[in-house]
Design an enzyme around this catalytic site. Sequence first.
Site, PDB file in Angstrom:
ATOM      1  N   LYS A  29       0.995  -1.125   0.077  1.00 11.96           N
ATOM      2  CA  LYS A  29       0.001  -0.079  -0.015  1.00 11.96           C
ATOM      3  C   LYS A  29       0.855   1.235  -0.152  1.00 11.96           C
ATOM      4  O   LYS A  29       0.616   2.118  -0.743  1.00 11.96           O
ATOM      5  CB  LYS A  29      -0.667  -0.110   1.284  1.00 11.96           C
ATOM      6  CG  LYS A  29      -2.046  -1.025   1.201  1.00 11.96           C
ATOM      7  CD  LYS A  29      -2.831  -0.879   2.439  1.00 11.96           C
ATOM      8  CE  LYS A  29      -2.389  -1.280   3.876  1.00 11.96           C
ATOM      9  NZ  LYS A  29      -2.200  -2.544   4.190  1.00 11.96           N
ATOM     10  N   CYS A  51     -11.118   1.041  17.965  1.00 18.43           N
ATOM     11  CA  CYS A  51      -9.732   0.405  17.568  1.00 18.43           C
ATOM     12  C   CYS A  51      -8.608   0.379  18.660  1.00 18.43           C
ATOM     13  O   CYS A  51      -8.089  -0.878  18.826  1.00 18.43           O
ATOM     14  CB  CYS A  51      -9.455   0.977  16.242  1.00 18.43           C
ATOM     15  SG  CYS A  51      -7.733   1.527  16.111  1.00 18.43           S
ATOM     16  N   GLY A  87      -3.904   0.429  14.585  1.00 19.38           N
ATOM     17  CA  GLY A  87      -4.521   0.293  13.470  1.00 19.38           C
ATOM     18  C   GLY A  87      -4.210   1.377  12.447  1.00 19.38           C
ATOM     19  O   GLY A  87      -3.674   1.358  11.379  1.00 19.38           O
TER      20      GLY A  87
HETATM   21  S1  SF4 Z   1       2.976   2.297   7.267  1.00 18.60           S
HETATM   22 FE1  SF4 Z   1       1.854   0.524   7.039  1.00 18.60          FE
HETATM   23  S2  SF4 Z   1       0.672   0.700   5.079  1.00 18.60           S
HETATM   24 FE2  SF4 Z   1       2.364   2.136   5.114  1.00 18.60          FE
HETATM   25  S3  SF4 Z   1       4.135   1.097   4.049  1.00 18.60           S
HETATM   26 FE3  SF4 Z   1       4.334   0.976   6.532  1.00 18.60          FE
HETATM   27  S4  SF4 Z   1       3.323  -1.095   6.820  1.00 18.60           S
HETATM   28 FE4  SF4 Z   1       2.535  -0.252   4.974  1.00 18.60          FE
END
Ligand code: SF4
Lengths: 151, 82, 752
Positions: free
Chosen positions: C78, C167, C375
Amino acid sequence: MTVLRNKWILIPAVVLVLLGSYFLFLNTAFTGTRCEGARVKHGQVPEDQSDCYTCHKKTTPKAAQDWYESKHGMILVKCYVCHGQPDGKGAVPFTATPSVATVCQRCHAPAIDLMQSKFGVRDQCETCHMFHTSSLHHGAYGKSESKEKFE
Amino acid sequence: MAIASFVLQMEPGRGAEAAAALSRVPGLTLEFSGEQNLVAVVERASAELPQVESGLKEVPGVLCVITAYLNIEDELEAAGSC
Amino acid sequence: MNINRRQFIKYSAAAFAMLLLDKGPALAAPDQGVERWVKGVCRYCGTGCGVMVGVRDNKVVMVKGDPNNHNRGMLCLKGALLPSVVHAPDRLTQPLIRKEGKLTPASWDEALDLTAAKFKEAMAQFGAQSVGFYGSGQNLTEESYLANKIFKGGLKCNNVDGNPRLCMASAVGGYVTTFGKDEPFGSYEDLDAATCFFIIGSNTSECHPVLFRRIAARKQNDKNVRVIVVDPRVTNTARIADMHLAIRPGTDLALLNAMAHIILNEELDEPRFHSKYAAFKAVEDGKPVDKTFEDYRAFLAEYTPEKAAEITGIPAAAIVKAAQLFASSSATMSLWCMGLNQRVRGVWANNLVHNLHLLTGKLGRPGSTSFSLTGQPNACGGVRDTGSLAHLLPAGRVVANKDHRNQMEALWGLPPDSLHPDPGLFATALFGALGEKVKALLVLCTNPAQSLPNVKKYTQNLRHPGKFMAVIEAFGDAETLKYADVVFPAAFWCEREGVYGCSERRYSLLEKAIDPPGQARPSVNILVDLATRMGVDPKFVPFKNSAEVWDEWRTVSASSAYNFKGMTRERLRKTSGLLWPCPTEDHPGTKIRYVRGEDPNVPADHPDKYFFYGNPNGRATIWLRPHKPAAEEPDAEYPLVMTTGRVIDQWHTGTMTNKVPEIRAAFPNAYVEINVEDAKRLNINNGDSVLVETRRGKLTLPARVGEVCRPGLIFTPFFDAKKLVNELTVDAIDDISKQPEFKICAARIARA
Ligand code: SF4
């Protein structure tokens, strides 16, 4: 052969056209022996199976399995992150060999800098560090044994 | 049977030595040999390919091996189209 | 030419290999013409990876990992695909006002005045408690702090809550009740030193991928590292596990107590630690009472491995093995996330994990820590630390405590006893009261219409004719906008500057890389503008930008154990994040808390190595918490357990990730994961349409049949706005943390 060797002068588009027509040819010329997955074409995949891996497990089992067992597979760096998506509408170029500057660099910039300072500019990371077969576990198939043996 | 092609990167100056060793590998044809690279096409049972690949890495003079192309179609023979 | 298929394939194999030879020097190719790299933090998860944003022509063209931040240049799927989100076509570029049922473009003045008027009207008619604010763990710290100050300090309204209630609230409750202060003990560096990982209720691999990579790398580097994964699903995380305990959902308390039982029974505890640094407590008749070690041992007596096996469905031998691994490793790190937090006994579950660490002394040394994963990117720094929840005040203070209120009044320059003394409404209560007790609500950067549990119940409130809701949002397709009366277009991510604080107490600065599109403005400015129009004294919110808010918040923190006064804007600009406490400008930040020589809050000459300064007795608490099942257990009518969660490709409600073409193409739809046994019994095949029903609603989803879920369990991700999975979830809440039990409800399925 010399023409082929100097193929770097061919623009990537030609390569793509050649590849495309190759697969088209392979699909139509030898209908009796084509494999199951080859019938599904990019862009015509049923919605619930749109994840690249689902089909490529069948169509290119070795590449798919190599990925699955690799570090990238283990940490879920999925196909499209490096190879883009087939319709070409994505942000990542659709290609078999991802570009170091636009793809690998996103995560491996520090390693790329290190390697460049050690060994100078090489053509591709993949030449020595095989993306798919770099495994997480010791002794797994394809771990860069050659390097250990020859240095 | 399965067909695979490999690109082998050589240590400088050891191409001939490696080519000679490779010609003894069963089912392998050398399609191209350059200063730094060799292209080998192998036709073997698909189950044996991993061994072939790791075998190639141990050939003297070979620096590293990339699997370029792979076609696992064990039905090739059965279908009789070959 | 006579050529057969085989020869053809051989020729093409050779040709293909030759295509790979002699590539041009790809390494030297330009980075998509990046003009400058701007330091920032990933927009998505609580891992909080540092990123470098590549900008060309006021456009984000590329993102790469920040080599100096904790992620050392790595990003997950992502994060690497972030640029497409910024320039998505459905970005909001001008304010909207609902007229005759339709959101229509309006000017900033119109929208701001209308909102201010509605809020003022509500407060004049029904009092200050008739308005509210619902924020998010994705806001900048400055935005949350400011909104909190405006509502609690300026309007005297404590109805300030946010999605971290859904969360993180139970983790907060766990840390506060055990150690006296919120936020983790250790840091991500413990991941590199731990020799045993106890991962419970977290699919780290999909939800915190970069941390999972670090765990996997740790395991690869040291063959003696052991990973225990407790999860009713065989997730991708379980691929590196030495032990996977497929627990029956809702039985985690029994498992954790049984592990404590085994640790004591096998004499694997560390009496030198717990006799000196822990106090034993239980809640009796609603009051905490002191207990002794012997009471604790007697309390645990019933949690034998055999009984736990019966309750949890995990073989007794496996529970014993897990407890032994946990206690006998040289350094154990526990990691958990929503699996423990989103439970009606979420705080208890958190306490019980801490108990294991306190019993075995596995705390405060490298690799030994109990670490809760967050989260969202700024739930810790932004919401927990600034106290932007209905019962909290900044830096660990609580509304109900008069001293705490007085401290904040002094810091904010308010008359004594002017803050409202009662905690406000928490998330589900706030939306449940919308239109009735609460007339006007401001929502900042979150999508409650998709993310609240049992959401149909709350959409009734969102549709209530008596309610007014203004939303500050960047994307025009968020579900919540369907119910908004006014929408303000917000500057997104790197379009403005501010601080994010990730799971490990690390604050990093997101620098501004590009200008926001159209008329979109930074939320800090929107909030200040709204506040002054609502009648808040402009001197109370004298902020022109987020840097000024930061300076105030930094100074406010100095009076607390959170102290990060040393994190000046200048310093944050130079570094890639610092861990608080960080009291002075030359302080390097704190990796381990409560330990002499590490934590600046522990005096250098403190007689003991550990000091739990958050608790009056200076000790951490081992709680006696009995096993309690989930709120809605399966029964004859609804025989299955439904659980929800994330997948790696999508994030939360998908408003951002669905803007990425690669993700939209590869992972657009929700599904229901079913165990093969259940599927066979119900005659369901992979890909079939399945009707999933709970007491609250039904949905048709395609089936994914496999071995991932344990028998009796189904799983659905909640990102898909076309299938509002939260219409099915239950809104039972933990009575301490008020966090809903998203993770467990009873369901039935049938072929549709
Ligand atoms: S913060 Fe989370 S979503 Fe963003 S690169 Fe790191 S692990 Fe991936």
